[in-house]
Motif scaffolding. Sequence first.
Motif, PDB file in Angstrom:
ATOM      1  N   VAL A   1      52.773 -73.353  72.590  1.00  8.39           N
ATOM      2  CA  VAL A   1      53.053 -72.341  72.779  1.00  8.39           C
ATOM      3  C   VAL A   1      52.958 -71.624  70.952  1.00  8.39           C
ATOM      4  O   VAL A   1      52.653 -70.077  71.088  1.00  8.39           O
TER       5      VAL A   1
ATOM      6  N   ILE B   1      49.964 -69.052  71.264  1.00  9.38           N
ATOM      7  CA  ILE B   1      49.745 -67.828  72.337  1.00  9.38           C
ATOM      8  C   ILE B   1      50.201 -66.633  71.262  1.00  9.38           C
ATOM      9  O   ILE B   1      51.094 -66.257  70.361  1.00  9.38           O
TER      10      ILE B   1
ATOM     11  N   GLN C   1      53.892 -63.281  76.279  1.00  8.56           N
ATOM     12  CA  GLN C   1      54.344 -64.197  76.900  1.00  8.56           C
ATOM     13  C   GLN C   1      55.463 -63.193  77.572  1.00  8.56           C
ATOM     14  O   GLN C   1      56.499 -63.320  76.862  1.00  8.56           O
TER      15      GLN C   1
ATOM     16  N   ASN D   1      48.885 -61.008  83.373  1.00  8.64           N
ATOM     17  CA  ASN D   1      48.575 -62.416  82.907  1.00  8.64           C
ATOM     18  C   ASN D   1      48.433 -63.523  84.179  1.00  8.64           C
ATOM     19  O   ASN D   1      48.951 -63.458  84.908  1.00  8.64           O
TER      20      ASN D   1
ATOM     21  N   TYR E   1      49.797 -67.591  84.360  1.00  8.07           N
ATOM     22  CA  TYR E   1      50.388 -68.664  83.906  1.00  8.07           C
ATOM     23  C   TYR E   1      50.752 -70.075  84.611  1.00  8.07           C
ATOM     24  O   TYR E   1      50.552 -70.228  85.810  1.00  8.07           O
TER      25      TYR E   1
ATOM     26  N   LEU F   1      46.244 -75.857  76.266  1.00  8.03           N
ATOM     27  CA  LEU F   1      46.948 -74.631  75.259  1.00  8.03           C
ATOM     28  C   LEU F   1      45.537 -75.501  74.124  1.00  8.03           C
ATOM     29  O   LEU F   1      45.484 -74.620  73.412  1.00  8.03           O
TER      30      LEU F   1
ATOM     31  N   THR G   1      44.655 -66.839  75.929  1.00 13.56           N
ATOM     32  CA  THR G   1      46.092 -66.623  75.341  1.00 13.56           C
ATOM     33  C   THR G   1      46.305 -66.767  74.149  1.00 13.56           C
ATOM     34  O   THR G   1      47.206 -65.969  73.691  1.00 13.56           O
ATOM     35  N   THR G   2      45.598 -67.385  73.035  1.00 17.01           N
ATOM     36  CA  THR G   2      45.464 -68.144  72.370  1.00 17.01           C
ATOM     37  C   THR G   2      44.610 -67.427  70.720  1.00 17.01           C
ATOM     38  O   THR G   2      43.728 -67.246  71.356  1.00 17.01           O
TER      39      THR G   2
END
Length: 350
Positions: free
Chosen positions: A117, A120, A125, A261, A263, A284, A301-302
Motif C-alpha cells: 500500500v 499507492i 486512499q 475509486n 476498492y 498491487l 492507483t500505484t
Amino acid sequence: MKRRAFLKFATMASASALAAPYVHAQSKKFSGITLRMNGFGGLWDETIIKTVVGPLEERTGMKIQFTPGSQSTELVKLIASRENPPYDIFQADSAYMVELLKNDLIEEFSERDIPSVKRILPGFQEYGNFGIPFAVSSVVPVYNSESVKQPLTSYSDIARPDLVGQVVLPAPTFDTTSLYLLGIAEENGGSISNMEPAYNVLADAKPNIVALAQATVAQLQMFQNQEASAGIFWDGRAYELRSKGVPMVTVVPPQGIYSINNYVTIVKGTKHPEAIHEFAEQFLSDKSMLGLPAAFRYAATTDVKLPDEYRQDLLYNSPERLSLRKNIDWNKWIADRNERIERVNKVLRS
C-alpha cells in the motif's frame, strides 16, 4: 538385479515421481482456501481473474469465488447476513464505501499487513486504511469529433447552442455518474452546498438533451448508433468506443476532473484475513495493476510504470493531470441525492 528387487525399486521410484508434484502443491501457503468476492461481471471480472486471480492461485494455491451482481444488491445481502457474511472480500466504489463504513462491515488494515500500500499514489486512499483502491474511473465530457466540429472543453459545454439535439447525459439517479452536476456547479461559481448554478446550466442545455440514460450500456449504444454525439460519460467507456472505431474524444476539463475509486475491502467476520492480505499484495503488484488499464484504460492507483500505448488513452497519465483530480465529500454528496434527482427532473420537465 533380481526381478522382485527391480519391481520394488521401480514401484518406489514411480511413487516418488507421483508424490513430488503433490507435495509441491500442498506446500503452497494457501492451498485449500477459497475467498468469496462479489464481481461486476463481463470483461471487468474476466480481467481480474486473468491478471490477479490466476497468478495468485498459481503462486499460493488460493482460489477466489466470484459472484457477479450489482453493488447495491450485494451490499443489501452483506448487511442482512453480517453474522455470517456471504463474502470475504467486497468490491466497492467510492460512494458505496460510505455505506460499508456506516454499517461497520469492513476491517481496517495496516501497512504491516499489506506492505505494497506504500506504492499507492497520494490522494487515492479516501478512507484511510479501510479499503485498497485499485482503479480510477472518471466522469468527463465526451464528443464525436466527426459530428461536433468545435471541441468541448468543460462540463458546462453541454449547454452550447451548436449541440441542439445531440447530448445524452447519465440520469441523476446514481451518486457516481451524477458527479458531472458538481463539475458544472463548480465551473460556474457554485459548490457542493450550492448546486443552483448547475441547474441553471442544465435548463440552458434542455434543447440539446435527447435522453437521460438509465444505464451505461444504454448510453454507450446511443453514441455507437449515432443517436447522440456529445455528453458526459465514463473515460474508460469512451476508450471502448474508440477501440470500436467511434471517434469519441475524452475531454480534460481544466478546472478539475471528477472521479471515483474502486476498492477491495476486508469484510468483518472473514476467517481468512491473512489470505486477503496476500490477495491485496497480488492486486498491487505491477502485473496485476496493469490489467484494468489494459482492458479499459482506467487509471492505476500505484506508481506502476505505464506502457506508452496505455498512457495516450489514460486520463491520469501525468502529475499535472493528477493535480486536476477533485476531492469529493461523499457523505454530503450522498445525503443530497434525492434533492438532486428532484431538481433535475423538475428542470428538464418544465
